[in-house]
Design an enzyme around this catalytic site. Structure first.
Site, PDB file in Angstrom:
ATOM      1  N   ASP A   1       1.018  -1.264   0.003  1.00  0.00           N
ATOM      2  CA  ASP A   1      -0.143  -0.027  -0.009  1.00  0.00           C
ATOM      3  C   ASP A   1       0.852   1.197   0.097  1.00  0.00           C
ATOM      4  OD1 ASP A   1       0.860  -0.483   2.406  1.00  0.00           O
ATOM      5  OD2 ASP A   1      -0.881  -0.590   3.575  1.00  0.00           O
TER       6      ASP A   1
ATOM      7  N   ASP B   1      -7.403  -2.261  14.432  1.00  0.00           N
ATOM      8  CA  ASP B   1      -8.868  -2.553  14.099  1.00  0.00           C
ATOM      9  C   ASP B   1      -8.936  -3.876  13.100  1.00  0.00           C
ATOM     10  OD1 ASP B   1      -7.922  -1.918  11.563  1.00  0.00           O
ATOM     11  OD2 ASP B   1      -9.356  -0.067  11.456  1.00  0.00           O
TER      12      ASP B   1
ATOM     13  N   HIS C   1      -7.185  -4.437  10.564  1.00  0.00           N
ATOM     14  CA  HIS C   1      -7.008  -4.483   9.020  1.00  0.00           C
ATOM     15  C   HIS C   1      -5.754  -5.156   8.547  1.00  0.00           C
ATOM     16  CE1 HIS C   1      -4.977  -0.190   9.414  1.00  0.00           C
ATOM     17  NE2 HIS C   1      -4.003  -0.977   9.234  1.00  0.00           N
TER      18      HIS C   1
ATOM     19  N   GLU D   1      -9.642  -1.605   5.457  1.00  0.00           N
ATOM     20  CA  GLU D   1     -10.384  -1.272   6.617  1.00  0.00           C
ATOM     21  C   GLU D   1     -11.783  -2.094   7.003  1.00  0.00           C
ATOM     22  OE1 GLU D   1      -8.591   0.496   8.530  1.00  0.00           O
ATOM     23  OE2 GLU D   1      -8.287   2.563   7.984  1.00  0.00           O
TER      24      GLU D   1
HETATM   25  C1  GLP Z   1      -0.557   0.588   8.498  1.00  0.00           C
HETATM   26  C2  GLP Z   1      -0.333  -0.517   7.231  1.00  0.00           C
HETATM   27  C3  GLP Z   1      -0.484  -1.695   7.640  1.00  0.00           C
HETATM   28  C4  GLP Z   1       0.214  -2.018   9.042  1.00  0.00           C
HETATM   29  C5  GLP Z   1      -0.480  -1.380  10.088  1.00  0.00           C
HETATM   30  C6  GLP Z   1      -0.042  -1.418  11.468  1.00  0.00           C
HETATM   31  O1  GLP Z   1      -1.890   0.739   8.658  1.00  0.00           O
HETATM   32  N1  GLP Z   1      -0.968   0.090   6.200  1.00  0.00           N
HETATM   33  O2  GLP Z   1       0.111  -2.634   6.718  1.00  0.00           O
HETATM   34  O3  GLP Z   1      -0.002  -3.388   9.344  1.00  0.00           O
HETATM   35  O4  GLP Z   1      -0.194   0.115   9.596  1.00  0.00           O
HETATM   36  O5  GLP Z   1       1.347  -0.995  11.713  1.00  0.00           O
HETATM   37  P1  GLP Z   1       2.248  -0.814  12.921  1.00  0.00           P
HETATM   38  O6  GLP Z   1       3.242  -2.104  12.559  1.00  0.00           O
HETATM   39  O7  GLP Z   1       3.065   0.261  13.112  1.00  0.00           O
HETATM   40  O8  GLP Z   1       1.372  -1.216  14.210  1.00  0.00           O
END
Ligand code: GLP
Length: 259
Positions: free
Chosen positions: A67, A136, A138, A143
């Protein structure tokens, strides 16, 4: 689904890196799906170490990132392009032309999304997709409410995700509201999935994803539909799993991978 509960973040990261390395050792031209966020940082560090100290070779590897934020240029310090170059690509030998990251600045998003899906297919599909998980539930930026058959597309970020990611930006208003993301269906097409999660703030999402119903409200629960999905957590992220002793028993009984 295989659930591996490790003692801490370092062990979680090393175990995930070992699985990536095993894929590369059996298929040196593997197609890897890359994730951003703070969780996979340790995994990337370990892959960099394996490259520098143990000759893990990425010269034939192709990568696709999950993404990117809409509106951030590749040089923006919070863009996922920047993140990947900073934390991974500039330390290893993936050829520049083999690196694919969704564009956050294209003038035609639908056409770009279609091209991205086509490019993945042309490269033979993703062999191993690395994933994190949002608080959440995802995966990528799918989402709550995202179709479990969705493909690469634009997505509006939830309030929860904007709040979570605000820590990386100067002001909360600076967090982009839209992202371009592989869909849940795109992710499920990968031949192997490895999701990493660390810390107590991920415990609820992990329990819902692993042991809850398969639902578009927790898109990580779609991993239950995949035939080769591995979830690797530290102790804290595993805290709400009701079957944790069982997962630990299975992992302890598993024969060690041949060296
Ligand atoms: C973002 C990314 C996800 C990732 C999430 C959690 O939303 N798009 O791919 O898994 O963050 O991030 P973190 O590892 O910093 O908690």
């Amino acid at each position: 689904m295989e659930v591996i509960i490790q003692q801490d973040y370092e062990q979680m990261s090393r175990t995930a890196a070992r699985i990536v390395a095993e894929v590369l050792n059996t298929k040196p031209n593997a197609v890897l799906g890359m994730a951003t966020g703070s969780t996979p940082l340790g995994l990337y560090q370990e892959l960099v170490r394996l490259h520098q100290k143990e000759q893990l070779d990425f010269s034939r590897v192709t990568t696709f990132n999950l993404d990117e934020y809409v509106g951030l240029t590749v040089n923006h310090p919070q863009s996922y392009h920047y993140f990947m170059h900073e934390h991974f690509f500039r330390h290893v030998n993936v050829p520049a032309q083999n690196i694919n990251i969704p564009s956050g600045t294209t003038s035609n998003y639908p056409a770009f999304c279609e091209w991205y899906e086509k490019r993945i297919a042309e490269c033979g599909g993703i062999d191993l997709q690395i994933l994190g998980i949002g608080s959440d539930g995802h995966i990528a930026f799918n989402e709550p409410g995202s179709s479990l058959t969705s493909r690469t597309r634009l997505k509006t970020l939830s309030k929860q995700t904007i709040d979570d990611n605000a820590r990386f930006f100067e002001h909360r208003e600076d967090v982009p509201v839209y992202a371009i993301t592989m869909g849940v269906g795109t992710i499920l097409d990968a031949r192997k999935l490895v999701l990493v999660a660390s810390g107590g703030h991920k415990a609820k999402a992990i329990a819902q994803a692993v042991e809850g119903p398969v639902t578009s409200m927790v898109t990580a629960s779609a991993l239950q539909l995949h035939r080769d999905a591995i979830v690797i957590t530290d102790e804290e992220a595993a805290a709400d799993l009701t079957m944790r002793d069982y997962y630990q028993f299975i992992y302890a009984a598993k024969p060690a991978a041949p060296k």
